[in-house]
Design a protein around this motif. Structure first.
Motif, PDB file in Angstrom:
ATOM      1  N   SER A  94      44.870  27.539  38.242  1.00 64.51           N
ATOM      2  CA  SER A  94      45.949  26.625  37.838  1.00 64.51           C
ATOM      3  C   SER A  94      47.289  27.076  38.405  1.00 64.51           C
ATOM      4  N   VAL A  95      47.514  28.395  38.470  1.00 69.93           N
ATOM      5  CA  VAL A  95      48.734  28.920  39.088  1.00 69.93           C
ATOM      6  C   VAL A  95      48.723  28.599  40.581  1.00 69.93           C
ATOM      7  N   GLN A  96      47.564  28.732  41.188  1.00 73.73           N
ATOM      8  CA  GLN A  96      47.424  28.434  42.611  1.00 73.73           C
ATOM      9  C   GLN A  96      47.710  26.951  42.883  1.00 73.73           C
ATOM     10  N   ARG A  97      47.203  26.065  42.025  1.00 74.25           N
ATOM     11  CA  ARG A  97      47.474  24.640  42.181  1.00 74.25           C
ATOM     12  C   ARG A  97      48.974  24.346  42.005  1.00 74.25           C
ATOM     13  N   HIS A  98      49.595  25.047  41.067  1.00 71.40           N
ATOM     14  CA  HIS A  98      51.033  24.874  40.836  1.00 71.40           C
ATOM     15  C   HIS A  98      51.809  25.287  42.086  1.00 71.40           C
ATOM     16  N   LEU A  99      51.397  26.373  42.729  1.00 72.55           N
ATOM     17  CA  LEU A  99      52.057  26.834  43.945  1.00 72.55           C
ATOM     18  C   LEU A  99      51.887  25.838  45.091  1.00 72.55           C
ATOM     19  N   SER A 100      50.689  25.310  45.223  1.00 71.27           N
ATOM     20  CA  SER A 100      50.449  24.370  46.327  1.00 71.27           C
ATOM     21  C   SER A 100      51.131  23.028  46.095  1.00 71.27           C
ATOM     22  N   ALA A 101      51.388  22.689  44.817  1.00 69.04           N
ATOM     23  CA  ALA A 101      52.087  21.437  44.506  1.00 69.04           C
ATOM     24  C   ALA A 101      53.564  21.538  44.865  1.00 69.04           C
ATOM     25  N   ASN A 102      54.109  22.755  44.811  1.00 68.60           N
ATOM     26  CA  ASN A 102      55.534  22.961  45.136  1.00 68.60           C
ATOM     27  C   ASN A 102      55.643  23.217  46.576  1.00 68.60           C
TER      28      ASN A 102
ATOM     29  N   LYS B 188      54.685  33.350  30.416  1.00 66.28           N
ATOM     30  CA  LYS B 188      55.560  33.179  31.573  1.00 66.28           C
ATOM     31  C   LYS B 188      55.514  34.418  32.460  1.00 66.28           C
ATOM     32  N   LYS B 189      55.548  35.579  31.837  1.00 62.64           N
ATOM     33  CA  LYS B 189      55.485  36.836  32.583  1.00 62.64           C
ATOM     34  C   LYS B 189      54.160  36.951  33.325  1.00 62.64           C
ATOM     35  N   LEU B 190      53.068  36.594  32.661  1.00 64.11           N
ATOM     36  CA  LEU B 190      51.749  36.631  33.284  1.00 64.11           C
ATOM     37  C   LEU B 190      51.665  35.629  34.425  1.00 64.11           C
ATOM     38  N   PHE B 191      52.224  34.431  34.214  1.00 65.42           N
ATOM     39  CA  PHE B 191      52.244  33.405  35.249  1.00 65.42           C
ATOM     40  C   PHE B 191      52.970  33.928  36.493  1.00 65.42           C
ATOM     41  N   GLU B 192      54.142  34.550  36.290  1.00 69.99           N
ATOM     42  CA  GLU B 192      54.920  35.080  37.414  1.00 69.99           C
ATOM     43  C   GLU B 192      54.181  36.214  38.125  1.00 69.99           C
ATOM     44  N   PHE B 193      53.481  37.037  37.375  1.00 69.51           N
ATOM     45  CA  PHE B 193      52.717  38.139  37.961  1.00 69.51           C
ATOM     46  C   PHE B 193      51.580  37.601  38.825  1.00 69.51           C
ATOM     47  N   VAL B 194      50.840  36.640  38.297  1.00 69.36           N
ATOM     48  CA  VAL B 194      49.738  36.044  39.054  1.00 69.36           C
ATOM     49  C   VAL B 194      50.292  35.341  40.293  1.00 69.36           C
ATOM     50  N   LYS B 195      51.393  34.659  40.122  1.00 70.52           N
ATOM     51  CA  LYS B 195      52.038  33.952  41.234  1.00 70.52           C
ATOM     52  C   LYS B 195      52.401  34.940  42.349  1.00 70.52           C
ATOM     53  N   SER B 196      53.000  36.056  41.972  1.00 70.23           N
ATOM     54  CA  SER B 196      53.391  37.040  42.993  1.00 70.23           C
ATOM     55  C   SER B 196      52.167  37.664  43.661  1.00 70.23           C
ATOM     56  N   LEU B 197      51.104  37.867  42.919  1.00 71.61           N
ATOM     57  CA  LEU B 197      49.878  38.392  43.527  1.00 71.61           C
ATOM     58  C   LEU B 197      49.289  37.392  44.513  1.00 71.61           C
ATOM     59  N   LEU B 198      49.320  36.131  44.156  1.00 67.00           N
ATOM     60  CA  LEU B 198      48.798  35.108  45.065  1.00 67.00           C
ATOM     61  C   LEU B 198      49.615  35.023  46.347  1.00 67.00           C
ATOM     62  N   ILE B 199      50.932  35.155  46.213  1.00 65.65           N
ATOM     63  CA  ILE B 199      51.814  35.028  47.377  1.00 65.65           C
ATOM     64  C   ILE B 199      51.783  36.285  48.251  1.00 65.65           C
ATOM     65  N   LYS B 200      51.838  37.451  47.620  1.00 69.13           N
ATOM     66  CA  LYS B 200      52.066  38.691  48.362  1.00 69.13           C
ATOM     67  C   LYS B 200      50.804  39.456  48.753  1.00 69.13           C
ATOM     68  N   THR B 201      49.662  39.082  48.222  1.00 69.19           N
ATOM     69  CA  THR B 201      48.443  39.835  48.537  1.00 69.19           C
ATOM     70  C   THR B 201      47.379  38.908  49.097  1.00 69.19           C
ATOM     71  N   GLN B 202      46.337  39.517  49.568  1.00 71.32           N
ATOM     72  CA  GLN B 202      45.206  38.765  50.111  1.00 71.32           C
ATOM     73  C   GLN B 202      43.999  38.814  49.171  1.00 71.32           C
ATOM     74  N   HIS B 203      44.248  39.127  47.891  1.00 67.30           N
ATOM     75  CA  HIS B 203      43.158  39.213  46.918  1.00 67.30           C
ATOM     76  C   HIS B 203      42.563  37.828  46.671  1.00 67.30           C
ATOM     77  N   THR B 204      41.292  37.821  46.311  1.00 66.81           N
ATOM     78  CA  THR B 204      40.648  36.556  45.956  1.00 66.81           C
ATOM     79  C   THR B 204      41.061  36.173  44.541  1.00 66.81           C
ATOM     80  N   VAL B 205      40.755  34.930  44.199  1.00 66.44           N
ATOM     81  CA  VAL B 205      41.080  34.441  42.858  1.00 66.44           C
ATOM     82  C   VAL B 205      40.369  35.283  41.804  1.00 66.44           C
ATOM     83  N   GLU B 206      39.127  35.636  42.075  1.00 68.72           N
ATOM     84  CA  GLU B 206      38.347  36.447  41.123  1.00 68.72           C
ATOM     85  C   GLU B 206      38.949  37.837  40.958  1.00 68.72           C
ATOM     86  N   GLU B 207      39.408  38.431  42.063  1.00 64.17           N
ATOM     87  CA  GLU B 207      40.015  39.759  41.989  1.00 64.17           C
ATOM     88  C   GLU B 207      41.318  39.718  41.196  1.00 64.17           C
ATOM     89  N   ILE B 208      42.109  38.686  41.431  1.00 61.56           N
ATOM     90  CA  ILE B 208      43.375  38.563  40.695  1.00 61.56           C
ATOM     91  C   ILE B 208      43.110  38.345  39.210  1.00 61.56           C
TER      92      ILE B 208
END
Length: 107
Positions: free
Chosen positions: A99-107, A66-86
């Motif tokens: 999968s985190v990115q798909r979860h974000l786009s589904a919400n 869950k902690k890792l999911f939230e960290f990846v989620k915040s990186l996707l939202i707050k940064t311009q890093h690519t999926v590979e960089e994250i």
């Protein structure tokens, strides 16, 4: 008697081996002295303890995920890093980040 020269000196046990607490612990765990009911009770206790350890391990693993999911989620939202960089930053797979990115786009 032909191999008497290969016999080594007896091993000396450490000093703590003779301490009283160790003797008590060994006697307590010596199942040969137990009645069948005591043995069954001990086995039940061991099984319960093992299940508790497994349950706690599962909880810890879920919390880490869950902690890792939230960290990846915040990186996707707050940064311009690519999926590979994250994935590289978080030491996860690209599939997990996607999968985190798909979860974000589904919400």
């Amino acid at each position: 008697m032909k191999t008497i020269h290969t016999v080594t000196q007896p091993t000396q046990f450490p000093k703590f081996w003779d301490e009283e607490w160790l003797k008590v612990a060994i006697d307590e765990l010596d199942s040969r002295k137990m009645t069948p009911d005591e043995k069954a009770s001990l086995e039940i206790l061991i099984a319960r303890n093992a299940e508790s350890v497994k349950a706690e391990s599962r909880k810890i693993k879920e919390a880490e995920q869950k902690k890792l999911f939230e960290f990846v989620k915040s990186l996707l939202i707050k940064t311009q890093h690519t999926v590979e960089e994250i994935a590289d930053i978080t030491d996860t797979s690209v599939d997990f980040v996607e999968s985190v990115q798909r979860h974000l786009s589904a919400n």
